[in-house]
Design a protein around this motif. Sequence first.
Motif, PDB file in Angstrom:
ATOM      1  N   GLU A 139       0.827  -1.210   0.000  1.00 13.21           N
ATOM      2  CA  GLU A 139       0.000   0.000   0.000  1.00 13.21           C
ATOM      3  C   GLU A 139       0.864   1.263   0.000  1.00 13.21           C
ATOM      4  N   THR A 140       1.981   1.218   0.736  1.00 13.20           N
ATOM      5  CA  THR A 140       2.914   2.350   0.702  1.00 13.20           C
ATOM      6  C   THR A 140       3.479   2.536  -0.700  1.00 13.20           C
ATOM      7  N   LEU A 141       3.798   1.427  -1.362  1.00 10.40           N
ATOM      8  CA  LEU A 141       4.338   1.481  -2.718  1.00 10.40           C
ATOM      9  C   LEU A 141       3.308   2.065  -3.685  1.00 10.40           C
ATOM     10  N   GLN A 142       2.060   1.676  -3.535  1.00 12.24           N
ATOM     11  CA  GLN A 142       1.005   2.235  -4.384  1.00 12.24           C
ATOM     12  C   GLN A 142       0.894   3.743  -4.175  1.00 12.24           C
ATOM     13  N   LEU A 143       0.948   4.172  -2.921  1.00 10.61           N
ATOM     14  CA  LEU A 143       0.847   5.601  -2.622  1.00 10.61           C
ATOM     15  C   LEU A 143       2.056   6.359  -3.164  1.00 10.61           C
ATOM     16  N   ASP A 144       3.241   5.777  -3.019  1.00  7.63           N
ATOM     17  CA  ASP A 144       4.448   6.429  -3.528  1.00  7.63           C
ATOM     18  C   ASP A 144       4.416   6.547  -5.054  1.00  7.63           C
ATOM     19  N   ALA A 145       3.945   5.506  -5.723  1.00 10.03           N
ATOM     20  CA  ALA A 145       3.841   5.558  -7.185  1.00 10.03           C
ATOM     21  C   ALA A 145       2.878   6.665  -7.607  1.00 10.03           C
ATOM     22  N   ALA A 146       1.759   6.780  -6.895  1.00 10.37           N
ATOM     23  CA  ALA A 146       0.781   7.836  -7.210  1.00 10.37           C
ATOM     24  C   ALA A 146       1.383   9.215  -6.961  1.00 10.37           C
ATOM     25  N   ASN A 147       2.132   9.360  -5.865  1.00 11.44           N
ATOM     26  CA  ASN A 147       2.721  10.663  -5.538  1.00 11.44           C
ATOM     27  C   ASN A 147       3.800  11.070  -6.537  1.00 11.44           C
ATOM     28  N   LEU A 148       4.638  10.113  -6.948  1.00 14.22           N
ATOM     29  CA  LEU A 148       5.680  10.438  -7.918  1.00 14.22           C
ATOM     30  C   LEU A 148       5.060  10.799  -9.260  1.00 14.22           C
ATOM     31  N   SER A 149       4.009  10.092  -9.640  1.00 14.15           N
ATOM     32  CA  SER A 149       3.304  10.423 -10.879  1.00 14.15           C
ATOM     33  C   SER A 149       2.732  11.838 -10.814  1.00 14.15           C
ATOM     34  N   SER A 150       2.144  12.184  -9.663  1.00  9.88           N
ATOM     35  CA  SER A 150       1.594  13.533  -9.490  1.00  9.88           C
ATOM     36  C   SER A 150       2.693  14.592  -9.502  1.00  9.88           C
ATOM     37  N   ASN A 151       3.835  14.279  -8.876  1.00 12.33           N
ATOM     38  CA  ASN A 151       4.966  15.211  -8.885  1.00 12.33           C
ATOM     39  C   ASN A 151       5.390  15.533 -10.312  1.00 12.33           C
ATOM     40  N   ILE A 152       5.493  14.509 -11.141  1.00 10.18           N
ATOM     41  CA  ILE A 152       5.938  14.691 -12.525  1.00 10.18           C
ATOM     42  C   ILE A 152       4.908  15.501 -13.306  1.00 10.18           C
ATOM     43  N   GLN A 153       3.627  15.177 -13.109  1.00 11.36           N
ATOM     44  CA  GLN A 153       2.579  15.932 -13.790  1.00 11.36           C
ATOM     45  C   GLN A 153       2.639  17.404 -13.398  1.00 11.36           C
TER      46      GLN A 153
END
Length: 201
Positions: free
Chosen positions: A129-143
């Motif tokens: 679940e932490t990995l899912q959240l981190d992936a979402a956050n990094l994607s948002s950072n890039i966007q």
Amino acid sequence: LSPTGTLALLGTLLWAPWRALDGAPLAELSGDQDFQLFLHKNLEFTRKIKGDVDALQHAVCETFQLCKEEELLLVRQDLGIPQAPLEQCHRRTFQAEACFSQIRDGLRTYQGSLAAVLKLLPAHAGLVETLQLDAANLSSNIQQQMEDLGLATVTYPTEGPGPLPTFSSSFRHQVGGFFILANFQRFLETAYRALRHLACL
């Protein structure tokens, strides 16, 4: 140079031989400080995500004795586990805007794919679940960074990664989880290299 112009220049020179940079003013190539801060911050973030994926790969190896990719290739062909594309981040085809777009989209794909790993490794649910959240956050950072730099958002046809396959047995689910993590690790390694080279210019 404007931020957009700087990034275009970075993309052009990213994979050039280092001698091509001789005499080029570093300030002209390196972009503004906010962009460099973004790169370095997300290099660390990507490294952290890579470490968590590695930990889950070890868990799959220890729990199911699925450790070597070459022993599972025949099963992989039947499963159809998608690999998120990153061809725009490779040396010969590098395009900054397209590369960032593919990293962003790929992170979203793997965030969804990790649901299969979550079911497979309930004892490691917190890490998944932490990995899912981190992936979402990094994607948002890039966007967000693309928007801040005025970069065009590139959208690719959804012909690659699609819905997760339905696993007809627990063994196929285990192998599917193994390859989701293996594909994600390769994806992160390519994304990390692209960010690192930009940061080094």
